[in-house]
Structure formats: structure tokens, C-alpha cells
Design an enzyme around this catalytic site. Structure first.
Site, PDB file in Angstrom:
ATOM      1  N   TYR A 146       0.843  -1.203   0.000  1.00 21.05           N
ATOM      2  CA  TYR A 146       0.000   0.000   0.000  1.00 21.05           C
ATOM      3  C   TYR A 146       0.881   1.258   0.000  1.00 21.05           C
ATOM      4  O   TYR A 146       0.627   2.216  -0.737  1.00 21.05           O
ATOM      5  CB  TYR A 146      -0.897  -0.047   1.239  1.00 21.05           C
ATOM      6  CG  TYR A 146      -1.851   1.114   1.407  1.00 21.05           C
ATOM      7  CD1 TYR A 146      -3.020   1.192   0.650  1.00 21.05           C
ATOM      8  CD2 TYR A 146      -1.611   2.118   2.340  1.00 21.05           C
ATOM      9  CE1 TYR A 146      -3.915   2.247   0.818  1.00 21.05           C
ATOM     10  CE2 TYR A 146      -2.495   3.172   2.517  1.00 21.05           C
ATOM     11  CZ  TYR A 146      -3.638   3.230   1.760  1.00 21.05           C
ATOM     12  OH  TYR A 146      -4.520   4.275   1.934  1.00 21.05           O
ATOM     13  N   LYS A 182       0.999   4.331  -2.699  1.00 24.13           N
ATOM     14  CA  LYS A 182       0.678   5.704  -2.295  1.00 24.13           C
ATOM     15  C   LYS A 182       1.879   6.644  -2.461  1.00 24.13           C
ATOM     16  O   LYS A 182       1.710   7.828  -2.751  1.00 24.13           O
ATOM     17  CB  LYS A 182       0.169   5.723  -0.849  1.00 24.13           C
ATOM     18  CG  LYS A 182      -1.207   5.092  -0.695  1.00 24.13           C
ATOM     19  CD  LYS A 182      -2.250   5.838  -1.530  1.00 24.13           C
ATOM     20  CE  LYS A 182      -3.658   5.367  -1.285  1.00 24.13           C
ATOM     21  NZ  LYS A 182      -4.638   6.096  -2.115  1.00 24.13           N
TER      22      LYS A 182
HETATM   23  P1  NAP Z   1     -13.330   3.025   1.459  1.00 22.46           P
HETATM   24  O1  NAP Z   1     -14.289   3.504   2.500  1.00 22.46           O
HETATM   25  O2  NAP Z   1     -12.923   1.597   1.449  1.00 22.46           O
HETATM   26  O3  NAP Z   1     -13.957   3.408   0.020  1.00 22.46           O
HETATM   27  C1  NAP Z   1     -13.246   3.078  -1.143  1.00 22.46           C
HETATM   28  C2  NAP Z   1     -13.948   3.657  -2.349  1.00 22.46           C
HETATM   29  O4  NAP Z   1     -13.166   3.331  -3.509  1.00 22.46           O
HETATM   30  C3  NAP Z   1     -15.338   3.115  -2.571  1.00 22.46           C
HETATM   31  O5  NAP Z   1     -16.170   4.138  -3.042  1.00 22.46           O
HETATM   32  C4  NAP Z   1     -15.115   2.059  -3.655  1.00 22.46           C
HETATM   33  O6  NAP Z   1     -16.262   1.843  -4.489  1.00 22.46           O
HETATM   34  C5  NAP Z   1     -14.015   2.714  -4.463  1.00 22.46           C
HETATM   35  N1  NAP Z   1     -13.257   1.768  -5.287  1.00 22.46           N
HETATM   36  C6  NAP Z   1     -12.528   0.683  -4.879  1.00 22.46           C
HETATM   37  N2  NAP Z   1     -11.975   0.081  -5.942  1.00 22.46           N
HETATM   38  C7  NAP Z   1     -12.359   0.790  -7.039  1.00 22.46           C
HETATM   39  C8  NAP Z   1     -12.115   0.658  -8.428  1.00 22.46           C
HETATM   40  N3  NAP Z   1     -11.360  -0.344  -8.928  1.00 22.46           N
HETATM   41  N4  NAP Z   1     -12.685   1.563  -9.274  1.00 22.46           N
HETATM   42  C9  NAP Z   1     -13.460   2.570  -8.793  1.00 22.46           C
HETATM   43  N5  NAP Z   1     -13.718   2.737  -7.483  1.00 22.46           N
HETATM   44  C10 NAP Z   1     -13.168   1.862  -6.622  1.00 22.46           C
HETATM   45  O7  NAP Z   1     -11.967   3.851   1.499  1.00 22.46           O
HETATM   46  P2  NAP Z   1     -11.606   5.280   2.140  1.00 22.46           P
HETATM   47  O8  NAP Z   1     -11.063   5.039   3.491  1.00 22.46           O
HETATM   48  O9  NAP Z   1     -12.726   6.215   1.947  1.00 22.46           O
HETATM   49  O10 NAP Z   1     -10.359   5.669   1.207  1.00 22.46           O
HETATM   50  C11 NAP Z   1     -10.479   6.564   0.125  1.00 22.46           C
HETATM   51  C12 NAP Z   1      -9.078   6.921  -0.352  1.00 22.46           C
HETATM   52  O11 NAP Z   1      -8.356   7.522   0.719  1.00 22.46           O
HETATM   53  C13 NAP Z   1      -8.250   5.702  -0.791  1.00 22.46           C
HETATM   54  O12 NAP Z   1      -7.436   6.051  -1.879  1.00 22.46           O
HETATM   55  C14 NAP Z   1      -7.412   5.408   0.432  1.00 22.46           C
HETATM   56  O13 NAP Z   1      -6.251   4.721   0.091  1.00 22.46           O
HETATM   57  C15 NAP Z   1      -7.148   6.824   0.923  1.00 22.46           C
HETATM   58  N6  NAP Z   1      -6.791   6.908   2.335  1.00 22.46           N
HETATM   59  C16 NAP Z   1      -7.622   6.448   3.303  1.00 22.46           C
HETATM   60  C17 NAP Z   1      -7.245   6.578   4.629  1.00 22.46           C
HETATM   61  C18 NAP Z   1      -8.106   6.124   5.777  1.00 22.46           C
HETATM   62  O14 NAP Z   1      -7.635   6.131   6.932  1.00 22.46           O
HETATM   63  N7  NAP Z   1      -9.357   5.734   5.554  1.00 22.46           N
HETATM   64  C19 NAP Z   1      -6.013   7.161   4.960  1.00 22.46           C
HETATM   65  C20 NAP Z   1      -5.192   7.614   3.939  1.00 22.46           C
HETATM   66  C21 NAP Z   1      -5.590   7.495   2.629  1.00 22.46           C
HETATM   67  P3  NAP Z   1     -17.420   0.752  -4.087  1.00 22.46           P
HETATM   68  O15 NAP Z   1     -18.099   1.312  -2.855  1.00 22.46           O
HETATM   69  O16 NAP Z   1     -18.331   0.743  -5.265  1.00 22.46           O
HETATM   70  O17 NAP Z   1     -16.732  -0.526  -3.807  1.00 22.46           O
END
Ligand code: NAP
Length: 268
Positions: free
Chosen positions: A175, A179
Site C-alpha cells: 500500500y 501511495k
Molecule cells: P473506502 O471507505 O474503502 O472506500 C473506497 C472507495 O473506492 C469506494 O467508493 C469504492 O467503491 C471505491 N473503489 C474501490 N476500488 C475501485 C475501483 N477499482 N474503481 C473505482 N472505485 C473503486 O476507502 P476510504 O477510506 O474512503 O479511502 C479513500 C481513499 O483515501 C483511498 O485512496 C485510500 O487509500 C485513501 N486513504 C484512506 C485513509 C483512511 O484512513 N481511511 C487514509 C489515507 C488514505 P465501491 O463502494 O463501489 O466498492
């Protein structure tokens, strides 16, 4: 303060608030059916942008979000495509342009996390992580670039990276690599597209309360993590969305190639 100075203060604050609005702009947020992307789509719509809500699997959640945005007086459409598929990305972006009449702001947010210590890590998982988290941002940027260049010197790409891409994390090498790649992509595209009036920035969230972190942020692990965060709490998706909305707004017109940390002080 005299009445006159009150009046000029009000005018100044009205005009600076205007530079935070997105009226007349079209934004595409990938992975906006849930979590951080959902909050970003809501916030951009609240600032006046017409928003394309991309999803991969959860069409119902994406449509429900669009209904909420429309009920609040905004404009939104749901667009399903896999960011890792070049053909699907091209078709999805064409669909956005046809439905909303242009594209000014691309937020590359879609992502997955697959955690494993190196000795147990599966190379197929690594490929999948890179395809969605890194190649997905590349493909969407490539497909959107032509349209962003037409955004009258005001196109925006905002990539959601992670604190893990900046500082690494045991058990998250795959990951973190994806990133960190997003940061390299951001800085190179910032240099490449600046002369065409497109700014490219990254936001690096710390640990945010979403489905992605729900399993990991429990019990003792949560308490141990909180001790490392100066603000002593997990972040909210809306707090990431505010940073993205700022970078998307006219107020951020001279910022490009920047990495904006939204991590409660976890990495400084
Ligand atoms: P999440 O709740 O798991 O949501 C992920 C989203 O990405 C969902 O809308 C999902 O769609 C979509 N997705 C997954 N695979 C996809 C694909 N192949 N094509 C199009 N859409 C896709 O994740 P999150 O925590 O909100 O994370 C959002 C972003 O922030 C990510 O890039 C993650 O790496 C980054 N991030 C998160 C955190 C954290 O602590 N949460 C920290 C740093 C960075 P479906 O619902 O349709 O499956």
C-alpha cells in the site's frame, strides 16, 4: 469598529468566501460511493460544483448520495467504472462530459488497502493494489487531461495519497509503495501540466474513520495509534474533504505540486 469599517470587512470577507466556491465547475470524484470520496463529493457539491460520483460495486450507495445532493439543491450523477480499466475509464469520463458538459476538477480518490507482512505478501495482491491505487490515478488523469486543459486555465487534479506513502508502515509495504507512487505522479504532472493552466496536488490523510480502517482501528490497536497522533483522535472524512475543496477552489490557484497533510500531526 465604525459602520464603514464593518461594511468593508463584510465586503472583504464576502469576496474571500467567493474564492472558495465552485459554482459552474464540474468535478469527478472516483470512489465516491463511500468514505472519504463520499464526503469529498458532498463538500464539492455544497460549494456549487456539479459532481460525478464514481463507484465500483456499490451503485445503490452512489445513487443515494446523488439523491441527497440533488435534494440539497445541487447537481450530481452516478458513474460506475473500474479505475484500473483503461477502456472503462475512457468511457466513464466521456459519460461525465456528455452528462455535465465538461470537466474541470478530477479527484483521484478510489483505492483499496491490502495489508500483509512482506513474507506473507502475495504478488497478485501487489499488482491489484498498484492497478487501482496508482495506475487508476494515472489512467483517470490521462483520460481527463484533454478536458481539463479546456477548463480555461483552471483545471485541477487532486490525488488522495496517504500518510503511509510518506512515512511507511510495517505490514503495509504494498500500500505504501502505491501511495508513494501517487506522490511521484502528482509532482511530475504538476510540472508537466502547469504551463497549460492545470494544477496538480496531493492530499495525504492520516487515519480516517471509514470502512477501510474499521477492522484495523479497534481495541488496543486503536489506543496504541491514538498515542502517536498529537491531536489524539482519528480523523473524519469531512476533514479530508475540506482540504480537497480548498485545493479545488480559485483560492488555491497558485498552489501546485503540493502535498497537503490531513493527519492530526501523525507525520510532520
Ligand atoms: P473506502 O471507505 O474503502 O472506500 C473506497 C472507495 O473506492 C469506494 O467508493 C469504492 O467503491 C471505491 N473503489 C474501490 N476500488 C475501485 C475501483 N477499482 N474503481 C473505482 N472505485 C473503486 O476507502 P476510504 O477510506 O474512503 O479511502 C479513500 C481513499 O483515501 C483511498 O485512496 C485510500 O487509500 C485513501 N486513504 C484512506 C485513509 C483512511 O484512513 N481511511 C487514509 C489515507 C488514505 P465501491 O463502494 O463501489 O466498492
Amino acid at each position: 469598529m465604525t459602520e464603514q469599517t464593518h461594511a468593508s470587512a463584510a465586503t472583504a470577507s464576502d469576496s474571500s468566501l467567493a474564492s472558495l466556491l465552485l459554482t459552474g465547475r464540474v468535478a469527478l470524484v472516483t470512489g465516491a460511493s463511500r468514505g472519504i470520496g463520499r464526503a469529498i463529493a458532498r463538500t464539492l457539491a455544497a460549494r456549487g460544483a456539479a459532481v460525478a460520483v464514481n463507484y465500483s460495486q456499490r451503485e445503490d450507495a452512489a445513487r443515494e448520495l446523488c439523491e441527497q445532493i440533488v435534494a440539497d439543491g445541487g447537481k450530481a450523477i452516478a458513474v460506475g467504472f473500474d479505475v484500473a480499466s483503461p477502456a472503462a475509464v475512457d468511457a466513464g469520463i466521456q459519460q461525465v462530459i456528455a452528462a455535465l458538459g465538461g470537466l474541470h476538477i478530477l479527484v483521484n480518490n478510489a483505492g483499496v488497502s491490502i495489508d500483509a507482512l512482506l513474507m506473507r505478501a502475495n504478488p497478485d495482491d501487489f499488482s491489484r493494489l498498484l492497478d487501482i491505487n496508482l495506475k487508476g490515478a494515472f489512467l483517470c488523469s490521462k483520460a481527463a487531461a484533454r478536458h481539463l486543459l479546456r477548463a480555461r486555465a483552471d483545471g485541477r487534479i487532486i490525488n488522495i495519497s496517504s500518510v503511509v506513502g510518506e512515512q511507511g508502515n510495517a505490514g503495509q509495504a504494498m500500500y505504501a509503495a502505491a501511495k508513494a507512487g501517487v506522490l511521484g505522479l502528482t509532482k511530475s504532472l504538476a510540472r508537466e501540466l502547469a504551463s497549460r493552466g492545470v494544477t496538480v496536488n496531493a492530499v495525504t490523510p492520516g487515519f480516517i474513520d471509514t470502512d477501510m480502517t474499521a477492522a484495523a482501528l479497534k481495541g488496543d490497536a486503536r489506543e496504541a495509534l491514538l498515542k502517536q497522533i498529537p491531536l489524539a483522535r482519528i480523523g473524519r472524512p469531512e476533514e479530508v474533504a475540506e482540504a480537497v475543496a480548498f485545493l479545488a477552489a480559485p483560492a488555491a490557484s497558485y498552489i501546485t505540486g503540493h502535498v497537503l497533510r490531513v493527519n492530526g500531526g501523525l507525520h510532520i
